[in-house]
Design a protein around this motif. Structure first.
Motif, PDB file in Angstrom:
ATOM      1  N   MET A  90       0.563  -1.029  -0.018  1.00 42.27           N
ATOM      2  CA  MET A  90       0.122   0.076  -0.018  1.00 42.27           C
ATOM      3  C   MET A  90       0.699   1.390   0.037  1.00 42.27           C
ATOM      4  SD  MET A  90      -1.369   0.115   3.749  1.00 42.27           S
ATOM      5  CE  MET A  90      -1.148  -1.509   4.185  1.00 42.27           C
ATOM      6  N   ARG A  91       0.406   2.271  -0.314  1.00 44.19           N
ATOM      7  CA  ARG A  91       1.223   3.404  -0.681  1.00 44.19           C
ATOM      8  C   ARG A  91       1.081   4.342   0.655  1.00 44.19           C
ATOM      9  NH1 ARG A  91      -0.359   5.942  -6.326  1.00 44.19           N
ATOM     10  NH2 ARG A  91       0.181   7.855  -5.474  1.00 44.19           N
ATOM     11  N   ILE A  92       1.759   5.131   0.943  1.00 43.13           N
ATOM     12  CA  ILE A  92       1.689   5.865   2.006  1.00 43.13           C
ATOM     13  C   ILE A  92       0.518   6.699   2.335  1.00 43.13           C
ATOM     14  CG2 ILE A  92       2.864   8.265   1.033  1.00 43.13           C
ATOM     15  CD1 ILE A  92       4.654   8.391   3.776  1.00 43.13           C
ATOM     16  N   GLY A  93      -0.114   7.296   1.611  1.00 45.61           N
ATOM     17  CA  GLY A  93      -1.405   7.847   1.891  1.00 45.61           C
ATOM     18  C   GLY A  93      -2.543   7.039   2.498  1.00 45.61           C
ATOM     19  N   GLU A  94      -2.419   5.610   1.746  1.00 47.34           N
ATOM     20  CA  GLU A  94      -3.374   4.724   2.299  1.00 47.34           C
ATOM     21  C   GLU A  94      -2.952   4.201   3.553  1.00 47.34           C
ATOM     22  OE1 GLU A  94      -5.154   0.279   1.140  1.00 47.34           O
ATOM     23  OE2 GLU A  94      -3.566   1.417  -0.192  1.00 47.34           O
ATOM     24  N   LEU A  95      -1.758   3.942   3.865  1.00 46.88           N
ATOM     25  CA  LEU A  95      -1.017   3.535   5.117  1.00 46.88           C
ATOM     26  C   LEU A  95      -1.595   4.640   6.226  1.00 46.88           C
ATOM     27  CD1 LEU A  95       0.149   1.664   7.203  1.00 46.88           C
ATOM     28  CD2 LEU A  95       2.337   2.747   6.327  1.00 46.88           C
ATOM     29  N   ALA A  96      -1.346   5.852   5.983  1.00 45.77           N
ATOM     30  CA  ALA A  96      -1.669   7.094   6.829  1.00 45.77           C
ATOM     31  C   ALA A  96      -3.242   6.850   7.227  1.00 45.77           C
ATOM     32  CB  ALA A  96      -1.415   7.968   6.437  1.00 45.77           C
ATOM     33  N   ALA A 118      10.112   1.034   4.118  1.00 43.00           N
ATOM     34  CA  ALA A 118       9.026   0.874   2.754  1.00 43.00           C
ATOM     35  C   ALA A 118       9.925   0.508   1.519  1.00 43.00           C
ATOM     36  CB  ALA A 118       8.514   2.081   2.517  1.00 43.00           C
ATOM     37  N   GLU A 119       9.308  -0.145   0.741  1.00 44.17           N
ATOM     38  CA  GLU A 119      10.229  -0.312  -0.867  1.00 44.17           C
ATOM     39  C   GLU A 119       9.732   0.694  -1.558  1.00 44.17           C
ATOM     40  OE1 GLU A 119       9.417  -4.172  -2.349  1.00 44.17           O
ATOM     41  OE2 GLU A 119       9.802  -5.443  -0.513  1.00 44.17           O
ATOM     42  N   ARG A 120      10.729   1.263  -2.379  1.00 41.62           N
ATOM     43  CA  ARG A 120      10.500   2.110  -3.325  1.00 41.62           C
ATOM     44  C   ARG A 120      10.405   1.606  -4.678  1.00 41.62           C
ATOM     45  NH1 ARG A 120      10.898   7.658  -1.628  1.00 41.62           N
ATOM     46  NH2 ARG A 120      11.552   7.409   0.714  1.00 41.62           N
ATOM     47  N   SER A 121       9.387   2.116  -5.384  1.00 47.66           N
ATOM     48  CA  SER A 121       9.135   1.773  -6.869  1.00 47.66           C
ATOM     49  C   SER A 121       9.977   2.543  -7.615  1.00 47.66           C
ATOM     50  CB  SER A 121       7.515   2.415  -7.046  1.00 47.66           C
ATOM     51  OG  SER A 121       7.710   3.826  -7.290  1.00 47.66           O
ATOM     52  N   PRO A 122      10.228   2.145  -8.649  1.00 52.46           N
ATOM     53  CA  PRO A 122      11.365   2.853  -9.500  1.00 52.46           C
ATOM     54  C   PRO A 122      10.920   4.068  -9.924  1.00 52.46           C
ATOM     55  CG  PRO A 122      10.261   0.680 -10.674  1.00 52.46           C
ATOM     56  CD  PRO A 122       9.564   0.898  -9.318  1.00 52.46           C
ATOM     57  N   SER A 123       9.671   4.650  -9.576  1.00 53.01           N
ATOM     58  CA  SER A 123       9.517   6.229  -9.679  1.00 53.01           C
ATOM     59  C   SER A 123       9.533   6.977  -8.168  1.00 53.01           C
ATOM     60  CB  SER A 123       8.138   6.534 -10.048  1.00 53.01           C
ATOM     61  OG  SER A 123       7.065   5.915  -9.097  1.00 53.01           O
ATOM     62  N   TYR A 180       4.258   0.029   1.339  1.00 60.68           N
ATOM     63  CA  TYR A 180       4.261  -0.681   2.557  1.00 60.68           C
ATOM     64  C   TYR A 180       3.583  -2.044   2.496  1.00 60.68           C
ATOM     65  CZ  TYR A 180       5.625   4.142   4.281  1.00 60.68           C
ATOM     66  OH  TYR A 180       6.241   5.109   4.436  1.00 60.68           O
ATOM     67  N   PRO A 181       4.148  -2.926   3.397  1.00 64.83           N
ATOM     68  CA  PRO A 181       3.626  -4.484   3.479  1.00 64.83           C
ATOM     69  C   PRO A 181       2.006  -4.071   4.273  1.00 64.83           C
ATOM     70  CG  PRO A 181       5.247  -3.909   4.932  1.00 64.83           C
ATOM     71  CD  PRO A 181       5.244  -3.203   4.245  1.00 64.83           C
TER      72      PRO A 181
END
Length: 123
Positions: free
Chosen positions: A1-7, A28-33, A38-39
């Motif tokens: 999940m992305r940071i906004g969703e986790l928040a 967190a793992e980083r995407s190519p961009s 986050y898991p």
């Protein structure tokens, strides 16, 4: 999940999540961009971090504690530190209960005075 969703799911700000990363409490793992991902277990981890901060545990102690939560490994020294943190929290709870009891006494006296027409006077 992305940071906004986790928040959103964890009930914290994006800024708090970035701070947790800076303190090595959350990864967190980083995407190519460059986007953080986050898991699914990150929500529970963030909630635990929040609880520990609310109890007054320092970020350093939290960083030491989190591996124990994940893999169950702890040194005797860490267990001693954690026990000391628990004892400190117990003392805080006792102090807060005592303060609440004093307030209850003051409220009861003020209520009784108010009903009889007496007013509190500042000293």
């Amino acid at each position: 999940m992305r940071i906004g969703e986790l928040a959103t799911r964890a009930g914290v700000s994006v800024r708090a999540l970035r701070y947790y990363e800076e303190q090595n409490l959350l990864a967190a793992e980083r995407s190519p961009s460059g986007q953080r991902h986050y898991p699914d277990g990150a929500v529970d981890r963030v909630r635990l971090i929040q609880q520990l901060y609310a109890a007054g545990v320092t970020s350093r102690s939290i960083a030491d504690l989190l591996p124990c939560v994940v893999d169950g490994q702890a040194t005797p020294e860490l267990l001693d530190r954690l026990s000391a943190e628990r004892d400190r929290i117990d003392r805080q709870i006792g102090d807060m209960v005592s303060a609440r009891d004093r307030l209850d006494t003051v409220i009861a006296a003020a209520t009784a005075n108010w009903r009889t027409g007496q007013r509190c006077r500042p000293e």
